[in-house]
Design an enzyme around this catalytic site. Sequence first.
Site, short mmCIF file in Angstrom:
data_model
loop_
_atom_site.label_atom_id
_atom_site.label_comp_id
_atom_site.label_asym_id
_atom_site.label_seq_id
_atom_site.Cartn_x
_atom_site.Cartn_y
_atom_site.Cartn_z
N ARG A 124 0.83 -1.21 0.00
CA ARG A 124 0.00 0.00 0.00
C ARG A 124 0.87 1.26 0.00
O ARG A 124 0.54 2.25 -0.67
CB ARG A 124 -0.90 -0.01 1.24
CG ARG A 124 -1.66 1.29 1.44
CD ARG A 124 -2.50 1.24 2.69
NE ARG A 124 -3.27 2.46 2.87
CZ ARG A 124 -4.20 2.62 3.80
NH1 ARG A 124 -4.48 1.63 4.62
NH2 ARG A 124 -4.86 3.76 3.91
N ASN B 245 -10.55 -4.06 -0.62
CA ASN B 245 -10.54 -2.96 -1.59
C ASN B 245 -9.68 -3.28 -2.80
O ASN B 245 -8.79 -4.13 -2.73
CB ASN B 245 -9.98 -1.71 -0.90
CG ASN B 245 -11.08 -0.92 -0.22
OD1 ASN B 245 -12.20 -0.86 -0.70
ND2 ASN B 245 -10.74 -0.30 0.91
N CYS C 222 -18.75 -1.54 2.13
CA CYS C 222 -17.90 -0.40 2.42
C CYS C 222 -18.46 0.31 3.64
O CYS C 222 -19.67 0.31 3.85
CB CYS C 222 -17.92 0.55 1.23
SG CYS C 222 -16.98 2.06 1.53
N HIS D 18 -16.73 4.32 -3.20
CA HIS D 18 -15.92 5.50 -2.90
C HIS D 18 -16.20 6.64 -3.90
O HIS D 18 -15.36 7.51 -4.12
CB HIS D 18 -14.42 5.17 -2.82
CG HIS D 18 -14.09 4.29 -1.65
ND1 HIS D 18 -12.82 3.87 -1.35
CD2 HIS D 18 -14.89 3.75 -0.70
CE1 HIS D 18 -12.84 3.11 -0.26
NE2 HIS D 18 -14.09 3.01 0.14
N TYR E 286 -14.66 10.96 -0.21
CA TYR E 286 -13.70 10.63 -1.27
C TYR E 286 -13.84 11.53 -2.49
O TYR E 286 -12.92 11.65 -3.29
CB TYR E 286 -13.89 9.17 -1.72
CG TYR E 286 -13.22 8.15 -0.82
CD1 TYR E 286 -11.98 7.60 -1.14
CD2 TYR E 286 -13.83 7.71 0.35
CE1 TYR E 286 -11.38 6.66 -0.33
CE2 TYR E 286 -13.22 6.76 1.17
CZ TYR E 286 -12.00 6.24 0.82
OH TYR E 286 -11.39 5.31 1.63
#
Length: 432
Positions: free
Chosen positions: A93, A147, A168, A198, A252
């Site tokens: 990540r 995700n 989510c 998102h 987001y």
Amino acid sequence: TLKIVTLGGGSGYTPELIDGFIRRYDELPVSQFWLVDIAAGEEKLKIVGALAQRMVKKAGIPMTVHLTTDREAALRNADFVTTQLRVGQQEARIHDEAIPLKYGVLGQETTGAGGFMKAQRTIPVLLDLCRDMERLCPDAWLINFTNPAGIVTEAIEKYSRIKTLGICSGANSMMMDIAKVYDVRREDVYARVMGLNHLIFADQIAVKGHDVTAEFIEKLAQGNGQNQLKNIPDSGLPPAFIRALGLYPLSYLKYFYLRREMVAHSVKDSQTYGTRGEQTREIERQLFELYKNPQLESKPKELESRGGAYYSDTACSIISAIYNNRQEIHVVNTLNRGATPDLDENSVVETNAVIDRRGAHPLAYGRLPVKIRGLIQSVKAFEELTIEAAVTGDYSTALMALSVHPLMPSVDIAEKILNEYLVVNRPFLPQY
Ligand code: G6P
Ligand code: MN
């Protein structure tokens, strides 16, 4: 008997999930809860698994918590499989975030380039899980929190026969924020949302059955109730823009509407505190120190500093709605099936849907308002190409996926980011 299996069981989020199952035991009597992880995650699995066992013991419910690295044994006869895994862990990540940022492009775990890269690592693993499920528990539901949840769910819908829903914490967090503004319980709030994971907008908001949409949008414009997930930098949208939009966007959306400010913010943030992945790696480390304490028998408060706080409310209530055939409305990632004519029938959307034993039945929405239509459609194009690239490992498709993303400033930068990504992700990309 009700058997639940969680892949990525060694995740720091496990106490969140088990807490949800404990609280809902009356309606959702889970008899076996299996936490599965890979060998590399075994140490964390043992620590967080022992905490899960203490939590269940304290609750005094007849639920057994199994810890294993044997995925086949776990999956056999499962009723629900949930995933919260992270291929390549926080290290991967951190690369996802740091590489685009070097080029002044958003580096975020699910939005933009980062989401593309995370999908490349994750989709093959999830499709492999589906192959196992097709053999060992073909009728089980796969409830996916991994995700990029919307993209992963669409890949599963396209390439497997397993029944799935993507979940989510975002829509629930929006409704919690509305509840806070009106000083009511979360259950008293209803919001209709539409979009992609998102990338959702609420266009109808009700509190205790009364429509408050226009009033709430005005409160938003005045700075109250702006949705604030823990993982997203704090900075408000301009009041005039909020009034013009007339919709309640998930936080987001600021990555799109304030792209320059948000990138500048992220660059500064990452120089001061590290990227979000570096921060969450540290939060995880501290959480696991807490989890090791044999006196700890509940979900610690500190978990609330993660963006996925309260995700079990979403996961467990949706599982319960399926199990109990409740016909309740929840926000899920599921096939569009005509809910909006502005996206393909086979595109996964994030929308309100009636949930019963047969799964999700999206509510009809109609046309996407023109002010958000183009954005949603172009991110969907990115998502489709991202899935195709993840499945085929085709370089040109990957390059096009990154190139069509609305946050990509130049195809030259797209190519540079892709090339760097492919080098550092080599161990996780069997398809390339
Ligand atoms: C939100 C999103 C999740 C995401 C999380 C990131 O809650 O809905 O999909 O995983 O934020 O939080 P983190 O603490 O890992 O940055
Ligand atoms: Mn999410």
